[in-house]
Design an enzyme around this catalytic site. Structure first.
Site, short mmCIF file in Angstrom:
data_model
loop_
_atom_site.label_atom_id
_atom_site.label_comp_id
_atom_site.label_asym_id
_atom_site.label_seq_id
_atom_site.Cartn_x
_atom_site.Cartn_y
_atom_site.Cartn_z
CE LYS A 1 162.72 24.33 79.94
NZ LYS A 1 163.68 24.66 81.03
CG ASP B 1 167.30 23.29 81.24
OD1 ASP B 1 167.98 24.19 80.71
OD2 ASP B 1 166.06 23.23 81.15
#
Length: 272
Positions: free
Chosen positions: A68, A105
Protein backbone atom coordinates in the site's frame (compact mmCIF):
# COMPACT_ATOMS: atom_id res chain seq x y z
CA UNK A 1 -19.45 -2.82 -22.93
CA UNK A 2 -17.92 -5.85 -24.59
CA UNK A 3 -14.24 -4.91 -24.96
CA UNK A 4 -11.84 -6.91 -22.81
CA UNK A 5 -10.60 -5.13 -19.71
CA UNK A 6 -8.61 -6.53 -16.81
CA UNK A 7 -8.12 -5.78 -13.12
CA UNK A 8 -6.57 -7.67 -10.22
CA UNK A 9 -5.78 -7.67 -6.54
CA UNK A 10 -2.05 -7.49 -5.84
CA UNK A 11 -0.21 -8.50 -2.67
CA UNK A 12 1.31 -11.37 -0.76
CA UNK A 13 -0.01 -13.74 0.41
CA UNK A 14 -2.92 -13.38 -1.98
CA UNK A 15 -4.45 -16.83 -2.59
CA UNK A 16 -7.06 -16.28 0.14
CA UNK A 17 -8.39 -13.03 -1.31
CA UNK A 18 -12.14 -12.87 -1.92
CA UNK A 19 -11.85 -9.74 -4.07
CA UNK A 20 -12.15 -11.66 -7.39
CA UNK A 21 -15.53 -13.05 -6.35
CA UNK A 22 -16.81 -9.56 -5.48
CA UNK A 23 -15.54 -7.75 -8.57
CA UNK A 24 -16.38 -10.46 -11.11
CA UNK A 25 -19.93 -10.65 -9.76
CA UNK A 26 -20.14 -6.90 -10.13
CA UNK A 27 -18.99 -7.05 -13.73
CA UNK A 28 -21.60 -9.70 -14.53
CA UNK A 29 -24.42 -7.80 -12.82
CA UNK A 30 -23.45 -4.54 -14.55
CA UNK A 31 -23.28 -6.18 -17.97
CA UNK A 32 -19.55 -5.57 -18.36
CA UNK A 33 -18.92 -8.45 -20.77
CA UNK A 34 -15.23 -9.14 -21.30
CA UNK A 35 -14.12 -7.75 -17.96
CA UNK A 36 -12.12 -10.02 -15.65
CA UNK A 37 -10.53 -9.70 -12.22
CA UNK A 38 -7.77 -11.98 -10.91
CA UNK A 39 -5.11 -12.30 -8.20
CA UNK A 40 -1.42 -11.48 -8.62
CA UNK A 41 1.20 -12.51 -6.05
CA UNK A 42 3.55 -9.55 -5.65
CA UNK A 43 5.47 -7.93 -2.81
CA UNK A 44 6.16 -4.23 -2.34
CA UNK A 45 9.56 -4.37 -4.04
CA UNK A 46 8.07 -6.00 -7.13
CA UNK A 47 5.15 -3.61 -7.52
CA UNK A 48 6.86 -0.95 -9.69
CA UNK A 49 8.05 -3.57 -12.17
CA UNK A 50 4.65 -5.22 -12.28
CA UNK A 51 2.79 -1.96 -12.86
CA UNK A 52 5.29 -0.84 -15.50
CA UNK A 53 4.68 -3.99 -17.51
CA UNK A 54 0.89 -3.79 -17.69
CA UNK A 55 -0.73 -3.00 -21.02
CA UNK A 56 -3.67 -0.72 -21.95
CA UNK A 57 -6.20 -3.49 -21.31
CA UNK A 58 -5.60 -3.08 -17.59
CA UNK A 59 -8.18 -0.84 -15.89
CA UNK A 60 -6.73 -0.95 -12.40
CA UNK A 61 -5.28 -2.78 -9.44
CA UNK A 62 -6.49 -3.33 -5.90
CA UNK A 63 -3.40 -3.19 -3.71
CA UNK A 64 -3.29 -5.07 -0.44
CA UNK A 65 -0.50 -5.68 2.04
CA UNK A 66 2.41 -5.21 1.85
CA UNK A 67 2.23 -2.86 -1.14
CA UNK A 68 0.00 0.00 0.00
CA UNK A 69 2.85 2.42 0.65
CA UNK A 70 4.72 1.37 -2.50
CA UNK A 71 1.59 2.04 -4.56
CA UNK A 72 2.11 5.76 -4.08
CA UNK A 73 5.50 5.61 -5.78
CA UNK A 74 4.16 4.27 -9.07
CA UNK A 75 1.39 6.86 -9.46
CA UNK A 76 1.61 10.05 -11.49
CA UNK A 77 -1.16 11.53 -9.35
CA UNK A 78 -2.23 10.73 -5.78
CA UNK A 79 -5.59 11.58 -4.21
CA UNK A 80 -5.50 13.93 -1.22
CA UNK A 81 -6.67 11.20 1.16
CA UNK A 82 -4.05 8.71 -0.05
CA UNK A 83 -1.37 11.37 0.28
CA UNK A 84 -2.47 12.25 3.81
CA UNK A 85 -2.62 8.60 4.86
CA UNK A 86 0.63 7.69 3.12
CA UNK A 87 -0.90 4.55 1.61
CA UNK A 88 -3.03 3.61 -1.38
CA UNK A 89 -5.14 0.52 -1.93
CA UNK A 90 -6.27 1.48 -5.43
CA UNK A 91 -4.34 2.13 -8.64
CA UNK A 92 -6.37 3.35 -11.60
CA UNK A 93 -4.94 3.09 -15.14
CA UNK A 94 -5.74 6.29 -17.01
CA UNK A 95 -6.17 6.64 -20.78
CA UNK A 96 -2.76 8.31 -21.16
CA UNK A 97 -1.10 5.25 -19.61
CA UNK A 98 -0.34 6.87 -16.25
CA UNK A 99 -1.62 5.63 -12.89
CA UNK A 100 -3.75 7.37 -10.27
CA UNK A 101 -3.56 6.27 -6.62
CA UNK A 102 -6.44 6.47 -4.17
CA UNK A 103 -7.41 4.96 -0.83
CA UNK A 104 -10.94 3.56 -0.75
CA UNK A 105 -10.28 1.93 2.63
CA UNK A 106 -10.96 5.31 4.26
CA UNK A 107 -14.37 5.86 2.69
CA UNK A 108 -15.16 2.19 3.26
CA UNK A 109 -14.37 2.49 6.97
CA UNK A 110 -16.47 5.63 7.26
CA UNK A 111 -19.41 3.86 5.64
CA UNK A 112 -19.28 0.72 7.79
CA UNK A 113 -18.68 2.60 11.04
CA UNK A 114 -21.50 5.05 10.30
CA UNK A 115 -23.81 2.11 9.59
CA UNK A 116 -22.79 0.66 12.97
CA UNK A 117 -23.92 3.82 14.71
CA UNK A 118 -20.68 5.77 15.22
CA UNK A 119 -21.50 9.45 15.71
CA UNK A 120 -19.38 12.62 15.65
CA UNK A 121 -17.37 13.20 18.83
CA UNK A 122 -16.53 9.55 19.39
CA UNK A 123 -13.37 8.38 21.10
CA UNK A 124 -11.43 5.86 19.02
CA UNK A 125 -8.77 3.30 19.95
CA UNK A 126 -6.73 1.77 17.13
CA UNK A 127 -4.70 -1.40 17.66
CA UNK A 128 -1.79 -1.56 15.23
CA UNK A 129 0.02 1.12 13.26
CA UNK A 130 0.37 -0.14 9.68
CA UNK A 131 -1.39 0.86 6.47
CA UNK A 132 -4.85 -0.13 7.66
CA UNK A 133 -4.31 1.81 10.90
CA UNK A 134 -3.49 4.88 8.82
CA UNK A 135 -6.82 4.49 7.06
CA UNK A 136 -8.54 4.10 10.44
CA UNK A 137 -7.04 7.39 11.65
CA UNK A 138 -8.25 9.10 8.48
CA UNK A 139 -11.71 7.60 8.90
CA UNK A 140 -11.78 8.84 12.50
CA UNK A 141 -10.98 12.33 11.23
CA UNK A 142 -13.81 12.20 8.69
CA UNK A 143 -16.16 11.04 11.44
CA UNK A 144 -15.12 14.05 13.55
CA UNK A 145 -13.74 11.86 16.32
CA UNK A 146 -12.93 13.56 19.60
CA UNK A 147 -9.63 11.69 19.92
CA UNK A 148 -7.68 8.71 18.62
CA UNK A 149 -5.50 6.49 20.80
CA UNK A 150 -3.06 4.21 18.97
CA UNK A 151 -1.35 1.18 20.52
CA UNK A 152 1.09 -1.04 18.62
CA UNK A 153 3.94 -3.38 19.38
CA UNK A 154 6.47 -1.09 17.68
CA UNK A 155 6.54 2.42 19.22
CA UNK A 156 8.36 3.77 16.15
CA UNK A 157 5.41 2.74 13.95
CA UNK A 158 3.05 4.66 16.23
CA UNK A 159 5.33 7.69 16.00
CA UNK A 160 5.07 7.55 12.21
CA UNK A 161 1.30 7.98 12.54
CA UNK A 162 1.60 11.32 14.32
CA UNK A 163 2.16 13.35 11.12
CA UNK A 164 -0.81 11.58 9.54
CA UNK A 165 -3.08 12.51 12.44
CA UNK A 166 -1.69 16.04 12.44
CA UNK A 167 -2.33 16.50 8.73
CA UNK A 168 -5.87 15.23 9.17
CA UNK A 169 -6.55 17.42 12.19
CA UNK A 170 -7.44 14.68 14.65
CA UNK A 171 -5.91 14.57 18.17
CA UNK A 172 -3.82 11.42 18.62
CA UNK A 173 -2.40 9.81 21.75
CA UNK A 174 0.12 6.96 21.81
CA UNK A 175 -0.63 4.21 24.34
CA UNK A 176 2.00 1.74 25.55
CA UNK A 177 1.39 -1.71 24.09
CA UNK A 178 1.52 -3.28 27.55
CA UNK A 179 -1.38 -1.05 28.62
CA UNK A 180 -3.47 -1.30 25.45
CA UNK A 181 -6.29 -3.25 27.11
CA UNK A 182 -7.04 -0.27 29.32
CA UNK A 183 -8.01 1.76 26.24
CA UNK A 184 -10.63 -0.66 24.94
CA UNK A 185 -13.38 1.27 26.70
CA UNK A 186 -13.48 3.82 23.87
CA UNK A 187 -16.60 4.46 21.79
CA UNK A 188 -14.91 2.69 18.86
CA UNK A 189 -12.18 0.02 18.93
CA UNK A 190 -10.48 -0.75 15.61
CA UNK A 191 -8.12 -3.71 15.41
CA UNK A 192 -5.80 -3.68 12.42
CA UNK A 193 -3.58 -6.39 13.90
CA UNK A 194 -2.58 -9.55 12.02
CA UNK A 195 -4.22 -12.90 12.71
CA UNK A 196 -3.83 -13.95 16.34
CA UNK A 197 -2.19 -10.75 17.58
CA UNK A 198 -5.39 -9.36 19.13
CA UNK A 199 -6.52 -12.66 20.67
CA UNK A 200 -5.20 -11.89 24.18
CA UNK A 201 -7.45 -8.82 24.34
CA UNK A 202 -10.53 -11.04 24.13
CA UNK A 203 -9.95 -11.98 27.77
CA UNK A 204 -8.71 -8.58 28.92
CA UNK A 205 -11.29 -6.23 27.41
CA UNK A 206 -13.88 -4.71 29.73
CA UNK A 207 -16.38 -3.93 26.98
CA UNK A 208 -19.00 -1.24 27.33
CA UNK A 209 -22.27 -2.23 25.59
CA UNK A 210 -22.19 0.81 23.33
CA UNK A 211 -18.63 0.33 22.06
CA UNK A 212 -18.37 -0.47 18.35
CA UNK A 213 -15.76 -3.17 17.73
CA UNK A 214 -14.28 -3.23 14.24
CA UNK A 215 -11.84 -6.07 13.54
CA UNK A 216 -10.33 -5.68 10.07
CA UNK A 217 -9.75 -9.44 9.80
CA UNK A 218 -12.29 -11.80 8.26
CA UNK A 219 -10.60 -15.19 8.29
CA UNK A 220 -11.32 -16.79 10.67
CA UNK A 221 -14.55 -15.07 11.72
CA UNK A 222 -15.54 -14.21 14.28
CA UNK A 223 -12.13 -13.53 15.73
CA UNK A 224 -11.79 -14.05 19.50
CA UNK A 225 -11.79 -10.25 19.91
CA UNK A 226 -15.01 -9.84 17.91
CA UNK A 227 -16.64 -12.79 19.68
CA UNK A 228 -15.91 -11.27 23.09
CA UNK A 229 -17.38 -7.94 21.97
CA UNK A 230 -20.50 -9.67 20.62
CA UNK A 231 -20.92 -11.54 23.90
CA UNK A 232 -20.86 -8.20 25.72
CA UNK A 233 -23.60 -6.81 23.47
CA UNK A 234 -21.38 -4.55 21.40
CA UNK A 235 -22.05 -3.75 17.73
CA UNK A 236 -19.40 -5.57 15.67
CA UNK A 237 -18.02 -4.76 12.23
CA UNK A 238 -15.90 -7.26 10.32
CA UNK A 239 -13.19 -7.14 7.71
CA UNK A 240 -15.78 -8.57 5.32
CA UNK A 241 -17.85 -5.41 5.74
CA UNK A 242 -14.80 -3.32 4.88
CA UNK A 243 -13.80 -5.62 2.02
CA UNK A 244 -17.13 -4.99 0.33
CA UNK A 245 -17.22 -1.27 1.06
CA UNK A 246 -13.74 -0.56 -0.28
CA UNK A 247 -14.38 -2.80 -3.31
CA UNK A 248 -17.41 -0.71 -4.27
CA UNK A 249 -15.21 2.36 -4.56
CA UNK A 250 -12.60 0.47 -6.57
CA UNK A 251 -15.22 -0.99 -8.93
CA UNK A 252 -16.48 2.49 -9.75
CA UNK A 253 -12.94 3.82 -10.22
CA UNK A 254 -12.07 1.02 -12.65
CA UNK A 255 -15.30 0.89 -14.66
CA UNK A 256 -16.93 4.31 -14.42
CA UNK A 257 -20.16 2.45 -13.70
CA UNK A 258 -22.29 2.56 -10.53
CA UNK A 259 -21.48 -0.57 -8.53
CA UNK A 260 -24.24 -3.21 -8.23
CA UNK A 261 -23.72 -3.44 -4.48
CA UNK A 262 -26.28 -6.12 -3.66
CA UNK A 263 -24.93 -8.50 -6.31
CA UNK A 264 -21.42 -7.94 -4.97
CA UNK A 265 -22.60 -8.49 -1.39
CA UNK A 266 -24.31 -11.75 -2.36
CA UNK A 267 -21.18 -12.98 -4.13
CA UNK A 268 -19.08 -12.22 -1.06
CA UNK A 269 -21.50 -14.12 1.18
CA UNK A 270 -21.43 -17.10 -1.19
CA UNK A 271 -17.63 -17.06 -1.37
CA UNK A 272 -17.44 -17.23 2.41
Amino acid sequence: MTHARRAAVVGTPIAHSLSPAIHNAGYAAAGLTGWSYTRIECDAAGLPGLVGGLGPEWAGLSVTMPGKEAALTVAAEVSPVAAAVGAANTLVHRPDGSWYADNTDVVGMVDVLTAAGVAPGATVTVLGAGGTARAAVAAAARLAAKSVTVAARRPEAVAELRPVAGALGVPMVAAPWAEAAAYLDADVVVSTLPKGAADPFAELAAWRPGTVCFDALYDPWPTPLAASAQAAGCPVVSGLDLLLAQAVGQFEHFTGVTAPVEAMRAALAAAR
